[in-house]
Motif scaffolding. Structure first.
Motif: not given
Length: 337
Positions: A185-191, A89-93, A114-117
């Motif tokens: 996000l690329a890193d997270r998708l790779a996980q 799930i890709v969201y912005l808290k 994404v707010a944590t980036v």
């Protein structure tokens, strides 16, 4: 057998229990391709980012319908089931409370906030303490210094909305920030999908190149202008104005549905006259009536400045085309050479 499909099945079963069987396995989940990563994006810019980086190895669904306002989305039971059953799930808290609740209750371990980036900017407009490219320069210049005043003047309105001290979520309006989110996000998708990690990394790199080109176009296009102030329907453009050394004068605060007080309208009209504004900007998803009222008082015209939260169904564009349209509208409004 793809190992990624096992936890997905368990997650879908859990979703059914958590939502008491209320269409937890929605139609979109039932039709999902088991060979692709099932991703739920909270609103359009995150859908765009995920599709650009995921390519044909992901299936992306957007919780917000085209042309709908994403701030106060109310999730259906089926959408809650989508969140619970997704692999990512890709969201912005903090941007959409119901999405935050659905993630926290059903899928916190599979969520990418994404707010944590990168640190978010303050909603008040006092946004110059974060060193990010041109932002340090913007905070130093006198014109951008007035941006803090503009944010302070609107802070009373923001306070009434419960926004004082909150953060501005609209980070995607700075292309360089969106590129950094894309890298993460690329890193997270790779996980979630190690088999296709190289593809995610390559597409993120390609997207960064395109976003940096867009950033260069904005920098050059807004470098020499007669004015640096833009009058906008709500203060969604802090990242854009900070990045490109502009100042936003917001009719309202972060909430586009908030009705400005007569006092605030009078203040904006006075500021618009003071800065000789030729254009009052409104958004495609919000009524232009207030902007038109101010424009009539000032002797200005109205134009669209799109925050890209949710593209309208008949827009037909994407992030890049709409951002370039924004640039053209800004150049015309500000008298840029």
């Amino acid at each position: 057998m793809n190992n990624r499909r096992v936890p997905r099945t368990l997650a879908a079963a859990s979703a059914a229990l958590l939502t008491l069987g209320a269409t937890a396995c929605s139609d979109s989940q039932a039709d999902a391709d088991p060979q692709r990563v099932d991703v739920v994006a909270a609103f359009y810019p995150l859908q765009f980012l995920t599709q650009q980086i995921g390519g044909d190895t992901v299936t992306v669904s957007n919780l917000v319908k085209p042309g709908a306002e994403p701030h106060d989305i109310e999730l259906s039971p089926g959408q809650v089931g989508d969140v619970a059953g997704a692999e990512l799930i890709v969201y912005l808290k903090g941007f959409q409370p119901q999405v935050d609740d659905a993630v926290q209750q059903n899928s916190a371990d599979r969520a990418f906030d994404v707010a944590t980036v990168e640190p978010l900017l303050d909603a008040t407009g006092d946004n110059h303490d974060h060193d990010h490219g041109h932002e340090g320069e913007a905070g130093h210049e006198g014109e951008a210094g007035h941006e803090g005043e503009a944010g302070h003047e609107g802070e009373g309105e923001a306070g009434h909305e419960g926004e004082a001290g909150t953060k501005d979520p609209h980070l995607w309006l700075d292309p360089t920030r969106l590129a950094t989110v894309g890298d993460q996000l690329a890193d997270r998708l790779a996980q979630a999908d190690p088999e296709h990690a190289d593809g995610y990394t390559a597409r993120a790199k390609d997207l960064r190149t395109k976003l940096e080109q867009l950033d260069a176009e904005f920098t050059a296009g807004l470098k020499t202008c007669q004015r640096r102030e833009i009058v906008v329907s709500h203060t969604a453009f802090g990242y854009l104005t900070t990045r490109y050394q502009l100042e936003q004068i917001g009719i309202t605060g972060l909430s586009p549905e908030h009705e400005p007080s007569p006092q605030r309208l009078a203040e904006v009209i006075e500021e618009a006259k003071e800065h000789q504004a030729t254009t009052i900007f409104f958004e495609t998803l919000v009524s232009p009536k207030v902007a038109e009222t101010i424009a009539a008082q000032v002797g200005a015209e109205t134009a669209v400045l799109d925050p890209l939260e949710g593209l309208s169904a008949d827009n037909g564009g994407d992030y890049f085309s709409v951002m370039r349209t924004n640039l053209a509208n800004l150049q015309k409004a500000l008298g840029c050479s």
